[in-house]
Design an enzyme around this catalytic site. Structure first.
Site, PDB file in Angstrom:
ATOM      1  N   HIS A  91      -9.236   8.620   2.740  1.00  0.00           N
ATOM      2  CA  HIS A  91      -9.212   7.110   3.071  1.00  0.00           C
ATOM      3  C   HIS A  91     -10.658   6.604   2.884  1.00  0.00           C
ATOM      4  O   HIS A  91     -10.838   5.233   2.840  1.00  0.00           O
ATOM      5  CB  HIS A  91      -8.967   6.825   4.455  1.00  0.00           C
ATOM      6  N   HIS A 128       0.980  -1.262   0.123  1.00  0.00           N
ATOM      7  CA  HIS A 128       0.080  -0.109  -0.016  1.00  0.00           C
ATOM      8  C   HIS A 128       0.669   1.500  -0.108  1.00  0.00           C
ATOM      9  O   HIS A 128       0.503   2.258  -0.862  1.00  0.00           O
ATOM     10  CB  HIS A 128      -0.838   0.049   1.091  1.00  0.00           C
ATOM     11  N   GLU A 129       1.693   1.172   1.009  1.00  0.00           N
ATOM     12  CA  GLU A 129       2.571   2.474   1.224  1.00  0.00           C
ATOM     13  C   GLU A 129       3.585   2.725  -0.072  1.00  0.00           C
ATOM     14  O   GLU A 129       3.808   3.775  -0.438  1.00  0.00           O
ATOM     15  CB  GLU A 129       3.336   2.463   2.424  1.00  0.00           C
TER      16      GLU A 129
END
Length: 756
Positions: free
Chosen positions: A455, A367-368
């Protein structure tokens, strides 16, 4: 699915100890390769297709990539001219992608009078000698003045205030604001860009990008540049990591992936810490008490993410330049997060609550680090709808990396952070099949989506990706039960995660820009699907179905499709050009166009373009019929009114909180009075329509209120009003009068039109 075999020439990797799902310690085992295969679960039937070989990206050698970049920059002046850019605009090459068939996609940033243009990025596609372009903005790039009215020091103060309002502590600016042109939304303006550094409420570093209008002082953007997420880091199973001998010890330096390095921050919050080392090349023991355990998961996650983008998408590292990012474990004290920073080109992981639950799982790493891929490609602005797409992109590739790695101990799924217990109830952070199950995310697109946290506005895009991958309805994949609904209540058939991820990656790297919103993402993914699988192929149609499943656009019907044509009003004696938008899902079938009831003076071409000059007043119904070569056809009927239409397209600037301005047009040679249903079309570009009063002033001085400070904070006026002007003589001067009655926002009259 099992990971593809690695070349035999790869170096030996270090064996690690691992935990089972219940945390019991395993004995030391032999090397097992990079990952173990998760149990196969074919699930429901999906659309099966193989991407076109010609559309696959070529992995460019460093020298070839450098050559293409240099060539594109050398030709940038000619490219700018070909695109019709202004004399003060220049293109700066950011990246280039080449397909197997030789097509190139060159991504540019822009400057204006030497100033960086934020939101001015574009991608030039060159295929078989034909050039097309994807732009972040279609606005004409021009600003009235290059001299700011707002001082740099004032911009700094506003940026610091924005940071404090966003709960950033220790806010400070490392460098002075830079003067830019903001083109991300609305009319381009001169602006200050300030980066404020500090610490977010949860202990995450903050790099807040604040853009301030250099004329009005209005805050345009406040976007966090440190991207955060969550995962678990003690359940990867028995894996291998890349290490390098150094004297009598070993270092967590991966020689097969550009020497990716993994550091121990030792609970610090700055610097790189110390490189993980070991005396026997056997790392960790599967428990958080052993500091190497987190380092193993971090190194494995970085390797798996590197391999996924390289093996699946032909991408050589996060920036596609062969340069490795580095990773830092053990950040802070009981820090419950992980984050990616472009500024250090690095990934950082906290140890979680009580320093016993490191956030070092595979989905966190993927993800990051995917935030880095997004930054290096479309660079989706981290606010509004584009910010939601930015977050969703990281969730999408987190799932794709999990499925590609195929770990037994961390079975691939469409859940985000499923093994983290941040909320104390053991639930995932996000659910891709039905995002609203987290209590905050949206399942479907709506006009308010851009106003919520990125988010949560990522939810509809995550939902789209799940629908495209697996389809709608109840099913079980790898032992996890899902039940995905659709906005329109109709079923969606999946195409498999590999093809869904291929479409999203191509859309991101080739067609999306910094300002892409949900509608733009639909267009980008359809373009990608057309490249990879063919326009109107079953896979292409599935993409449209999945978007319709989250309330973005419509499904594409089989056979001939004709976009609805709105009722038309044209001026007598004024040239007309109207393109009929039609297509067929029957592969290779040509289209023919017929039109009945066209106003006198108009005709339709073989390609569906209606042109000519109307000669007769009146209103009538027009029917367009489109037929393909298989005999399939569709028709649409609409009204076409030919009337006297008068317009003024001369720009008139509206002063901020100032006197009213007017735009006039004169009617001559007409008898009688205006209609009781006179039509007034108004197009005003303005960043806060609630500031405005808009009136129509008739020839005898009568004032008709069209808009009285309504619409709130929405941008622009693009609207048609109906007025009973039957008391007004037709002949004379008609005026559109506009006044801005509040400070900060500004704009201008772009065009208005009167059909009396």
């Amino acid at each position: 699915m099992p990971r593809r075999p690695r070349p035999a020439s790869r170096r030996r990797r270090a064996t690690v100890l691992a935990l089972t799902a219940v945390g019991s310690l395993l004995a030391l085992g032999a090397p097992t390769g990079l990952a173990s295969a998760a149990p196969a679960d074919p699930g429901p039937a999906k659309i099966s297709a193989t991407p076109r070989a010609g559309s696959a990206p070529v992995t460019l050698s460093p020298s070839r990539r450098t050559s293409l970049l240099k060539s594109a920059q050398t030709a940038s002046g000619a490219t700018a001219q070909r695109l019709g850019l202004g004399a003060q605009e220049k293109l700066v090459v950011k990246d280039v992608v080449q397909d197997a068939d030789g097509t190139t996609h060159t991504r540019y940033e822009r400057t204006y009078a030497g100033l960086p243009v934020l939101g001015g990025d574009l991608v030039v596609h060159l295929r078989n000698g034909r050039t097309t372009v994807s732009k972040a903005t279609g606005a004409t790039l021009a600003v009235p003045s290059l001299t700011p009215k707002l001082a740099a020091s004032t911009a700094t103060g506003k940026a610091l205030a924005a940071a404090r309002h966003g709960k950033v502590t220790g806010a400070e600016t490392e460098r002075a604001p830079r003067l830019v042109v903001w083109a991300g939304t609305g009319r381009p303006v001169l602006a200050w860009e300030t980066v404020v550094e500090g610490v977010q409420a949860d202990g995450t570093p903050s790099e807040l990008q604040v853009v301030t209008d250099a004329t009005s002082g209005k805050e345009i953007l406040a976007a966090e540049k440190v991207h955060t997420g969550s995962g678990t880091g003690q359940y990867s199973g028995s894996v291998s990591v890349g290490s390098t001998p150094s004297g009598s010890t070993y270092q967590l330096v991966d020689p097969d992936r550009a020497n990716q390095r993994t550091y121990d921050l030792n609970q610090g919050t700055s610097g790189t810490g110390t490189l993980f080392t070991d005396d026997n090349d056997v790392w960790g023991d599967g428990t958080p008490a052993n500091r190497q355990t987190a380092g193993v998961d971090v190194a494995f996650g970085a390797a798996a993410t590197w391999d996924y983008f390289k093996d699946v998408h032909g991408r050589n590292g996060i920036r596609n330049d062969g340069v490795a990012a580095y990773s830092r474990a053990h950040y802070g004290n009981s820090y419950v997060n992980a984050f990616w920073q472009d500024s250090c080109f690095c990934m950082t992981y906290g140890d979680g609550s009580g320093n016993t639950h490191p956030l070092t799982s595979l989905d966190v790493a993927a993800h990051e680090m995917s935030h880095g891929v997004t930054s290096a490609t479309a660079n989706l602005t981290y606010s509004g709808e584009s910010g939601g797409l930015n977050e969703a992109t990281s969730d999408i590739f987190a799932a794709a990396v999990e499925f590609d790695a195929g770990l037994t101990a961390d079975v691939p799924d469409y859940l985000v952070g499923e093994k983290i217990d941040i909320n104390g109830n053991g639930t995932p952070l996000r659910y891709m099949d039905k995002p609203s199950k987290d209590g905050s995310s949206r399942d479907y697109w709506s006009s308010t989506l851009g106003s919520i946290d990125v988010h949560y506005s990522s939810g509809p895009a995550n939902h789209f990706f799940y629908l495209l991958s697996e389809g709608s309805g109840a099913k079980t994949v790898n032992g996890v039960a899902y039940d995905s609904p659709t906005y329109d209540g109709q079923a969606v058939t999946g195409i498999g995660i590999e093809n869904a991820a291929a479409i999203w990656y191509r859309a991101l790297s080739t067609y999306m820009t910094s300002s892409t919103n949900y509608a733009g993402a639909r267009t980008a993914t359809l373009s990608a699907a057309a490249d990879l699988f063919g326009a109107y192929s079953p896979t292409y149609l599935a993409v449209a179905d999945a978007w319709a499943g989250i309330n973005v656009g419509n499904r594409i019907a089989l056979g001939v499709n004709l976009a609805p044509i709105a009722d038309q009003i044209s001026g007598i004696g004024q040239a007309v050009s109207l393109q009929v938008d039609a297509y067929t899902t029957n592969t290779g079938a040509g289209l023919g166009y017929e039109a009945t009831g066209l106003p006198d003076g108009l005709s339709i071409s073989p390609s569906g373009l209606i042109t000519g000059t109307p000669t007769t007043l009146g209103t009538g119904d027009v029917t367009i019929k489109v037929t393909d070569s298989t005999g399939a056809s569709v028709s649409d009927t609409f009204a076409w009114r030919i009337a006297y239409v008068y317009a003024n397209a001369t720009r008139v600037d509206i002063p901020d909180n100032g006197a009213a301005v007017e735009s006039a047009l004169t009617i001559e040679g007409r008898d009688g009075n205006a209609s009781a249903t006179a039509s007034v079309y108004v197009n005003i570009v303005h960043t806060y329509r609630g500031d405005l009063t808009v009136d129509l002033v008739g020839p005898n001085g009568t004032v008709y209120s069209l808009l009285n400070r309504s619409g709130g904070s929405a941008d622009n006026v693009d609207q048609t009003f109906t007025v009973d002007a039957s008391a007004q003589p037709l002949n004379g001067t008609w005026k559109l009068r506009v006044q801005d009655r509040a400070s900060i926002d500004v704009g201008y009259i772009q065009r208005w039109q009167l059909t009396p």
